[in-house]
Design a protein around this motif. Structure first.
Motif: not given
Ligand code: F6P
Length: 321
Positions: A251, A254, A222, A169-171, A71, A125-127
């Motif tokens: 993680h 991921r 999350e 996960m998943g903001r 990032r 992306t995993i999202d």
């Protein structure tokens, strides 16, 4: 044609399969291909290596990304963008394939304003939170990893007659929570997109207890508005006095070898990205919608909000009883 490929943002299982597919299809057209190391950082610092068909041997089954990802804050500055443009020009790159999520595509659009080459995005992306594709590369592997963990937690939850809160996960998106929850038979799923009503959840859990349920698994994304899994456990404790064990999958979701589904999606989209470059298209993302390969303007991939499947949400409510 001379092209470059980079992976950016959060890595996702299947990125390697996508790189492999793009490299081999491009080589079949006699194109020159460069791999950019560490995402946009590699564009700024000129970290490019020429890739051939052999450089992507035996990677289809590997998680992570052989190109590495990052990032990169510097890329958000004008100087960073101009430096990236200078690198692309120095290598004579005409087309750039960016494998990543919405943050990576925002960077790609910013780059397209200063650099004249073609940019094609591949959803990695995993999202699964990108408009313009039913599934993103990595999502299937991530939910399978989460479900494997949920199944194991259920064994001990049942044995000890306990309540568990499992954070996935998943903001900003509840796709992992919803599908992992549904396939793991979770009692409750809390997603960022929908208001979480803790008193109501408590009521439903108590009703379940009266019907003979002795343990329960609650899935929390999350990015839940009521806080993370620990905060929700505290709130539920205050509300009803019950103890919740908390497991944060983090993680782990991921990593790992991509599922066959992810490898196939990545292979198709990696190849299609090259086709789209050959057609002369630019600033689009390749995706698969209802089994058809399509392109979507990059900006739409985040400005349009991909909704959670309302049918799955309703079904989850019925099945959790
Ligand atoms: O975007 C993918 C993702 O794994 C999100 O689900 C998560 O919120 C975020 O990345 C974590 O990012 P990082 O690894 O930079 O902490």
């Amino acid at each position: 044609m001379r092209i470059a490929i980079l992976t950016s943002g959060g890595d996702a299982p299947g990125m390697n399969a996508s790189i492999r597919s793009s490299v081999r299809v491009a080589k079949s057209l006699n194109w020159t291909v460069f791999g950019v190391r560490r995402g946009y950082r590699g564009l700024i610092y000129g970290e490019l290596d020429e890739m051939g068909s052999r450089s992507v041997s035996n990677i289809i089954q590997r998680g992570g990304t052989i190109l590495r990802a990052s990032r990169c804050k510097e890329f958000e500055t004008e100087e960073g963008l101009l430096q990236a443009k200078r690198t692309l020009e120095a290598y004579g790159i005409q087309g750039l394939i960016v494998i990543g999520g919405d943050g990576s595509f925002r960077g790609a659009v910013a780059l397209s304003k200063v650099w004249e080459g073609q940019i094609v995005g591949v959803p990695g992306t995993i999202d699964n939170d990108l408009w313009g594709t039913d599934y993103t590369i990595g999502f299937d592997t991530a939910i399978n990893t989460a479900v494997e963990a949920i199944d194991k937690i259920r064994d001990t939850a049942e044995a000890q007659e306990r309540y568990f809160l499992v954070e996935v996960m998943g903001r900003e998106a509840g796709f992992i929570a919803l599908e992992a929850g549904l396939s793991g038979g979770a009692e409750e799923v809390m997603v960022p997109e929908i208001h979480t009503d803790l008193p109501e959840i408590h009521k439903r859990l108590m009703q379940g207890k009266q019907r003979g349920k002795t343990s329960s698994i609650l899935i929390v994304a999350e990015g839940n508005q009521e806080g993370n899994a620990f905060e929700i456990a505290n709130k539920l404790k205050t509300l009803c006095g019950s103890d919740y064990r908390v497991v944060v999958l983090g993680h782990i979701q991921r990593g790992g070898s991509p599922t066959a589904r992810d490898r196939i999606l990545a292979t198709k989209l990696g190849a299609y990205a090259v086709d789209v470059l050959a057609e002369g298209k630019a600033t689009v993302m390749v995706g698969e919608v209802k089994n058809e390969l399509i392109t979507t303007p990059l900006e739409q991939t985040w400005s349009m909000k991909k909704p959670l499947d309302p049918y799955l949400l309703r079904l989850n409510m019925v099945l959790e009883t």
